[in-house]
Design an enzyme around this catalytic site. Structure first.
Site, mmCIF file in Angstrom:
data_model
loop_
_atom_site.group_PDB
_atom_site.id
_atom_site.type_symbol
_atom_site.label_atom_id
_atom_site.label_comp_id
_atom_site.label_asym_id
_atom_site.label_seq_id
_atom_site.Cartn_x
_atom_site.Cartn_y
_atom_site.Cartn_z
ATOM 1 N N CYS A 126 0.832 -1.207 0.000
ATOM 2 C CA CYS A 126 0.000 0.000 0.000
ATOM 3 C C CYS A 126 0.865 1.254 0.000
ATOM 4 C CB CYS A 126 -0.921 -0.017 1.222
ATOM 5 S SG CYS A 126 -1.923 1.465 1.346
ATOM 6 N N CYS A 164 -0.396 4.129 2.102
ATOM 7 C CA CYS A 164 -0.239 3.960 3.557
ATOM 8 C C CYS A 164 1.213 4.205 3.961
ATOM 9 C CB CYS A 164 -0.590 2.548 4.009
ATOM 10 S SG CYS A 164 -2.047 1.842 3.280
ATOM 11 N N ASP A 165 2.161 3.684 3.172
ATOM 12 C CA ASP A 165 3.553 3.606 3.620
ATOM 13 C C ASP A 165 4.530 4.469 2.830
ATOM 14 O OD1 ASP A 165 2.703 1.716 5.471
ATOM 15 O OD2 ASP A 165 2.909 0.090 4.042
#
Ligand code: NDP
Length: 318
Positions: free
Chosen positions: A144, A147-148
């Site tokens: 992701c 997300c990261d």
């Protein structure tokens, strides 16, 4: 082991999963007075919360943000009386009889008895599965980018995959990272022409075709990726600190194994143009039953259908 510590709750309509399919089912079911209860699963809002811009959902001329859109859908579902609860369905005992009661266990302790069940559990990102990749999940290996990606600011990263997700993740990362290399196993990308165009015109994205991962290097964190050209067999090490996999998804249907009909990959099978599964009163909507279109808008459409199918099923019992 099920601990029957809580009292059993009887409801008309249980919705499992909180993506666009689940929330749309909830809006329709609530408006039809089925008093739906939704269990969100661990990733509240589903896959769209891991994406940034949503530009292709009708009604948003300037696009929207995936998380914001899911929050809006939640509010809309609650406005009509849906009870949205955080929790994971851990076991199911589905009735085979028309008018039968389906028994659902949540978080291994709470028991729900439902007249109808709408399954909208979606799908989960796949990994290549090689040992070094699995070992470094959370240490530089991610599925992701939104997300990261933040953690790789100014660094070099790879994205594995050749579909729209890979193109989208790479474009997102190109705004944060120094350089993004997309590893494509074939000699072309499957992503839409528009997405490929975006990739090609982004200066700090490089696409390596006919390239596969041999090993992710590093003990605790990603320190590089050894790749090979699947035609020349030539190997090389890419000096990267981030490894983003974007090679598709697996439907979240493990708890329905042996209970509901599914295809060889695990997608639930629905009958004809309906959302009916092989069991009466059990319906499936969204990515969990759709490997073909997998769009937020198609998921929402089937969520609506599942609520209408539930309403008609209950109506026919009276
Ligand atoms: P896809 O199934 O479309 O693509 C997966 C990609 O991963 C393929 O290119 C495939 O390669 C590659 N792949 C699979 N296994 C491996 C492997 N072992 N090694 C290397 N590569 C591998 O999945 P996506 O997640 O990209 O997209 C899913 C759906 O969501 C699509 O319908 C897509 O259009 C849609 N989508 C739409 C977006 C938007 O419109 N904004 C954004 C993201 C997704 P190969 O081509 O060789 O089979």
């Amino acid at each position: 082991m099920r601990k029957m510590s809580d009292t059993i709750e009887r409801i008309k309509c249980l919705i499992i999963g909180s993506g666009p399919a689940g929330y749309t089912a909830a809006i329709y079911a609530a408006r039809a007075d089925l008093k739906p209860v939704m269990y969100t699963g661990m990733q509240m809002g589903g896959q769209l919360t891991t994406t940034t811009e949503v530009d292709n959902f009708p009604g948003y001329p300037d696009g929207t943000d995936g998380t914001a859109m899911m929050e809006d859908l939640k509010k809309q579902a609650e406005r009509f009386g849906t009870e949205v609860r955080f929790g994971l369905v851990t076991q199911v005992e589905l009735s085979e009889k028309v008018g039968g009661i389906h028994k659902i266990t949540v978080d291994e302790s709470k028991m729900i008895e439902a007249e109808t069940v709408i399954i909208s559990t979606g799908a989960t990102a796949k990994y290549l599965g090689i040992e070094s990749e699995q070992r470094l999940i959370g240490g530089g290996v991610s599925a992701c980018a939104t997300c990261d990606g933040f953690f790789y600011k100014g660094q070099d990263v790879v994205v594995i995959g050749a579909g729209d997700t890979a193109a989208e993740e790479a474009t997102y990362l190109s705004n944060i990272c120094n350089k993004v290399t997309i590893l494509v196993r074939k000699d072309y990308m499957r992503a839409s022409k528009a997405m490929q165009h975006r990739v090609n015109k982004t200066k700090n994205i490089e696409v390596m075709y006919n390239t596969e991962v041999d090993e992710v290097l590093g003990e605790q964190v990603v320190e590089g990726v050894r790749v090979f050209n699947n035609i020349t067999k030539e190997k090389q090490v890419l000096d990267v600190t981030g490894y983003f996999v974007a090679i598709g998804h697996k439907p979240n249907t493990d708890i329905f194994n042996g209970v509901l009909d599914m295809d060889d990959v695990g997608y639930l099978i629905t009958k004809g143009k309906s959302t009916k599964t092989n069991l009466p009163g059990v319906f499936a909507a969204g990515d969990v039953q759709d490997k073909e279109y997998r769009q937020a808008v198609t998921a929402a459409g089937t969520g609506c259908m599942a609520a209408l199918d539930s309403e008609r099923y209950l109506g026919a019992l009276d």
